[in-house]
Design a protein around this motif. Structure first.
Motif, PDB file in Angstrom:
ATOM      1  N   UNK A 110       0.835  -1.207   0.000  1.00 33.54           N
ATOM      2  CA  UNK A 110       0.000   0.000   0.000  1.00 33.54           C
ATOM      3  C   UNK A 110       0.873   1.262   0.000  1.00 33.54           C
ATOM      4  N   UNK A 111       1.953   1.236   0.775  1.00 37.86           N
ATOM      5  CA  UNK A 111       2.821   2.418   0.852  1.00 37.86           C
ATOM      6  C   UNK A 111       3.523   2.659  -0.483  1.00 37.86           C
ATOM      7  N   UNK A 112       3.978   1.601  -1.116  1.00 42.98           N
ATOM      8  CA  UNK A 112       4.589   1.762  -2.448  1.00 42.98           C
ATOM      9  C   UNK A 112       3.572   2.338  -3.415  1.00 42.98           C
ATOM     10  N   UNK A 113       2.384   1.763  -3.419  1.00 42.02           N
ATOM     11  CA  UNK A 113       1.337   2.210  -4.351  1.00 42.02           C
ATOM     12  C   UNK A 113       0.964   3.675  -4.106  1.00 42.02           C
ATOM     13  N   UNK A 114       0.849   4.066  -2.836  1.00 40.87           N
ATOM     14  CA  UNK A 114       0.432   5.430  -2.525  1.00 40.87           C
ATOM     15  C   UNK A 114       1.483   6.485  -2.813  1.00 40.87           C
ATOM     16  N   UNK A 115       2.768   6.110  -2.756  1.00 40.24           N
ATOM     17  CA  UNK A 115       3.836   7.095  -2.922  1.00 40.24           C
ATOM     18  C   UNK A 115       4.490   7.067  -4.301  1.00 40.24           C
ATOM     19  N   UNK A 116       4.263   6.015  -5.065  1.00 44.21           N
ATOM     20  CA  UNK A 116       4.946   5.854  -6.346  1.00 44.21           C
ATOM     21  C   UNK A 116       4.756   7.035  -7.296  1.00 44.21           C
ATOM     22  N   UNK A 117       3.559   7.622  -7.417  1.00 42.14           N
ATOM     23  CA  UNK A 117       3.413   8.755  -8.349  1.00 42.14           C
ATOM     24  C   UNK A 117       4.285   9.959  -8.008  1.00 42.14           C
TER      25      UNK A 117
END
Length: 854
Positions: free
Chosen positions: A390-397
């Motif tokens: 979730x953290x990767x997905x939320x911060x990737x952009x």
């Protein structure tokens, strides 16, 4: 002295007139001129037991009180707390008014000018807090508020000179702040660990995204507090925070040090910030924290000199690391990783990933190195993997640095290889509709063959995990929604050329799983469709169209474009989209797939048989339709036995239409010379169906039995024919005209199959059948009436009763009845008993003939 202090506090609290609390703009207590002795209260601190008209009230604080009055008020609190006994009037008054007193202290701190430090009010306020905490007069619910006021009042002061009167006052104020924090930990007793972590939790946000002076001062407080706990031996902390424990281990929340990971992660990153002072304080804090960990271990194990030397060495190593990233790469992870539990490691990973966001105030290289080292731990729990994904997905952009992207790529691949189930489920939960961010993460996982294989297997499992009933209306724990998400994701993945080899390896399983998904999607509720389709639906296919499209894409990328076009020409794709024509679409799809190479057909057939070996009501009907269509392929003749092994289970299935479907497949097999006899193993199960199945199944079972009778050896055929009449008689009255006709005709066939000694027993059964056959000559279904006439003719020949044959040919029904009674008068009661059920027949003609016969 205590009386003087109380007078000072009362004078301060009674200096203004009372006003309603609702009008208070700044909290400051006003006391009445006289206060009666307090009455003990059973509800604990903060509960005022004095009469309502004598209770303290609140009033706005107009202007600033004189410094001397403030200091005198604060000093009086210290005096009462340090000298009064708990049964004194002074202590009791402070006890019952502690909420108001704390609010006054907080107001005094807020009044201090933020741009200068010229008085000792801040220092004396913190000393008053220390005094109240030591005698348990500081309300727990006010601690965070008063701490925040202290931090804001001190940390935001301008940078101070290192020499002169102001420097001395500044150092004394900071010392008071450090002393206050330490006192709060000490006075908490058994809850000291929780108090310590609460303070750390309040300080950490102040060490980033703040002015440099604020960050340095906050970090310094963490360092001093970390140093303090290395010398405070009464702190009760369970060793589970630094070493693995057995499965039966239990400890209270008050003994758990859950902040370790957050502290290590944040402090390590702060060692790379731009401000030298903050870097130095962060390194000091890490050193003291490491010393504390080693001390905790040494209390419970014989670490001896090695731990002590390592603790002493850590300070020098951290000092060398300041301003130089390369030692940090190897030393800090080496220093702490072996003590960190998976929960702490996850906390550090999350902090490091969030620090990747642009613009970053920390070293992205150090953060990347932290992630690289810590994701190697194989002991993560499903919830921890979910948090990382979730953290990767939320911060990737928001991540731009190439080194950060490479680190996240490595982390995803490591997690996928070690925890494929958790990673796939987590990413599906993050993005059920497969957004561009999720697709970027899927591409990373498919960039390596080993990871791609595991991901496809997990997506396949998601597709097959389709419970009949929904368990939740959220994507987090609803397998039905996650299977939809898996379908959508596969649709996107199939368009990527990098995964074709892995898709080819599981094509039969993936093809059937997507087909089952289409069937499952036709049964979705509107609520479930809305959950899945709630974002960007104007740009997306509906769930069922997405599932059908996934099958088309799969066939095309695997080189079966011709089959796709042929299915389109026959209306198969459209049929799949509608519930009432769905099974017809499955049949079309199955027939076209039979045109693929034999090895593929064989693999699909075997996989279907394997799936059907265990009942699963979510997709068994679709699988059986496909399987029965494939039985028509002559190239699979040698594999029919695999289907015959599972047919008994489905002949007894309660699934509507399943027995009829299986029976139709068996009927086709009984007409094929090469495999007809192999179906005889099912004969006992089919005979049982005559009693339990519905009319549709019986209508198919009867011709199957007729074909099987002729396939049996002579003796076996005779015995089976002898056993059938008892099962056929009830079917003469079936609601279905087709069943009545077929059962009568099968009975007629049995008379010609009985040989030898069984003929004598068969004659009794034929005599028993004459009356029902006579009555059904009047059946409203002409086919049934004709079948009855032909059966009577065969019965006359079997019984060698010429008169019956002559009367049957001339259709003299009532003469036949008269002859029947005349020939067997001893069975008149039996005939009467046989005719009575026909009085309740739904057919008027049969009721009428039964009455006439009676």
């Amino acid at each position: 002295e205590e009386k003087k202090s109380l007078d000072i506090i009362q004078a301060s609290l009674s200096s203004r007139p009372k006003v309603p609390m609702a009008t208070s703009t700044r909290l400051h207590p006003c006391a009445l001129a006289s206060l009666p002795a307090p009455v003990p209260c059973s509800e604990g601190a903060g509960c005022c037991a004095v009469p309502p008209d004598a209770c303290l009230s609140l009033c706005p604080l107009h202007g600033r009180q004189e410094e001397a009055q403030k200091l005198e008020f604060l000093a009086s609190i210290c005096t009462i707390c340090s000298t009064s006994s708990m049964d004194s009037t002074e202590w009791s008054m402070l006890y019952f008014c502690q909420l108001e007193v704390v609010e006054v202290i907080e107001a005094l701190l807020q009044e201090e000018p933020p741009d200068q430090l010229s008085t000792t009010v801040r220092q004396q306020a913190m000393l008053a807090i220390i005094s109240m905490s030591r005698v348990k007069l500081l309300l727990q619910e006010k601690k965070n508020s008063i701490l925040h006021a202290c931090f804001c009042s001190v940390f935001h002061l301008p940078p101070q000179d290192t020499q002169g009167p102001s420097a001395y006052l500044y150092s004394k104020t900071l010392a008071a702040l450090d002393s206050m924090l330490q006192s709060l930990v000490c006075s908490a007793g058994n809850l000291g660990t929780m108090e310590l972590q609460n303070i750390f939790q309040l300080l950490l946000p102040l060490t980033s995204s703040q002015p440099e002076v604020v960050e340095e001062r906050a970090m310094a407080r963490i360092a001093r507090l970390a140093n303090f706990i290395t010398t405070y031996s009464l702190l009760q902390i369970c060793p589970c925070f630094v070493q693995a424990t057995g499965p039966g281990h239990q400890c209270s929340e008050a003994q758990q040090f859950v902040m370790l990971g957050k502290l290590v992660g944040h402090l390590t990153l702060c060692c790379t910030c731009k401000d030298r002072g903050t870097r130095h304080e962060a390194a000091e804090a890490l050193h003291h924290l490491h010393t504390f960990i080693v001390q905790q271990l040494s209390k419970r194990s014989c670490v001896g000199l090695v731990c002590i030397l390592l603790s002493l060495h850590s300070q020098d190593a951290l000092g060398d690391a300041l301003g130089d990233e390369s030692p940090l790469f190897s030393f800090i992870p080496q220093m702490f990783t072996k003590y960190l539990q998976p929960t702490d490691q996850v906390d550090i990973i999350l902090i490091a990933i969030k620090s990747f966001r642009s613009p970053s105030i920390y070293s992205i290289s150090v953060a990347a190195h932290m992630v690289d080292i810590l994701v190697e731990d194989p002991a993560f729990q499903p919830g921890q993997v979910l948090n990382i994904v979730w953290t990767i997905y939320g911060n990737l952009p928001s991540i731009m640095a190439a080194v950060a992207h490479k680190s996240l790529d490595r982390a995803l691949l490591v997690l996928t290889n070690k925890h494929p189930t958790e990673v796939v489920a987590s990413l599906l939960q993050c993005s059920p509709t497969c957004t561009h961010v999720a697709m970027a993460m899927w591409k990373i996982m498919f960039s390596k063959p080993q990871a791609a294989k595991k991901v496809l297997q997990e997506l396949l499992s998601m597709l097959m995990n389709q419970p009949l009933r929904k368990t939740s209306t959220s994507t987090k724990d609803n397998p039905r929604i996650l299977s939809l998400a898996a379908t959508r994701t596969i649709n996107e993945i199939l368009l990527q050329p990098t995964c074709l080899h892995e898709v080819d390896a599981i094509f039969p399983q993936l093809f059937l799983a997507l087909l089952f998904q289409v069937s499952f999607t036709t049964e979705l509720t509107l609520q479930e469709v809305h959950i899945f389709w709630k974002e960007h639906q104007q740009h997306q296919l509906t769930p069922i169209r997405s599932a059908v499209n996934s099958i088309r894409v799969l066939l095309c990328v695997m080189g079966f474009e011709r089959q796709v076009l042929d299915i389109e020409a026959q209306g198969g794709w459209d049929a799949l989209l509608r519930a009432h024509t769905h099974l017809m679409g499955v049949s079309i799809l199955a027939r076209e797939m039979m045109k693929t190479p034999r090895p593929l057909c064989y693999t699909i057939f075997c996989h279907l048989a394997e799936l059907l070996s265990v009942e699963d009501h979510t997709w068994e009907m679709v699988a059986m339709v496909f399987l029965t269509e494939m039985l028509g392929c002559t190239e699979l003749s040698e594999d029919v036995d695999r289907a015959l092994e599972i047919f008994p289970m489905y002949l007894q299935s309660q699934c509507l239409g399943m027995p009829s479907l299986v029976l139709r497949a068996i009927l086709k097999l009984t007409k094929r010379p090469g495999m007809a006899r192999r179906t005889l193993v099912l004969l006992p199960y089919i005979m049982e169906l005559l009693q339990d199945a519905d009319s549709d199944a019986r209508a198919v079972a009867l011709p199957v039995l007729g074909n099987m009778l002729w396939l049996l050896e002579r003796n076996a055929s005779s015995l089976t024919a002898l056993a059938l009449p008892d099962k056929l008689w009830p079917l003469f009255e079936d609601e279905s005209g087709a069943v009545r006709e077929l059962s009568i005709r099968l009975f007629q066939d049995t008379m010609g199959l009985v040989v030898g000694a069984e003929k004598k027993q068969m004659k009794k059964k034929v005599w028993h059948s004459l009356l029902p056959l006579l009555l059904h000559l009047h059946d409203q279904d002409k086919n049934v009436a004709k079948a009855s006439q032909e059966a009577l003719c065969s019965a006359s020949r079997f019984l060698k009763w010429r008169q019956l044959a002559q009367l049957d040919e001339t259709a003299q029904v009532w003469r036949i009845c008269e002859c029947l009674l005349a020939r067997n008068r001893s069975k008149a009661k039996d005939y009467l008993h046989q005719s009575q059920p026909y009085l309740k027949s739904p057919q008027e003609s049969l009721r009428r003939e039964a009455v006439r016969f009676i």
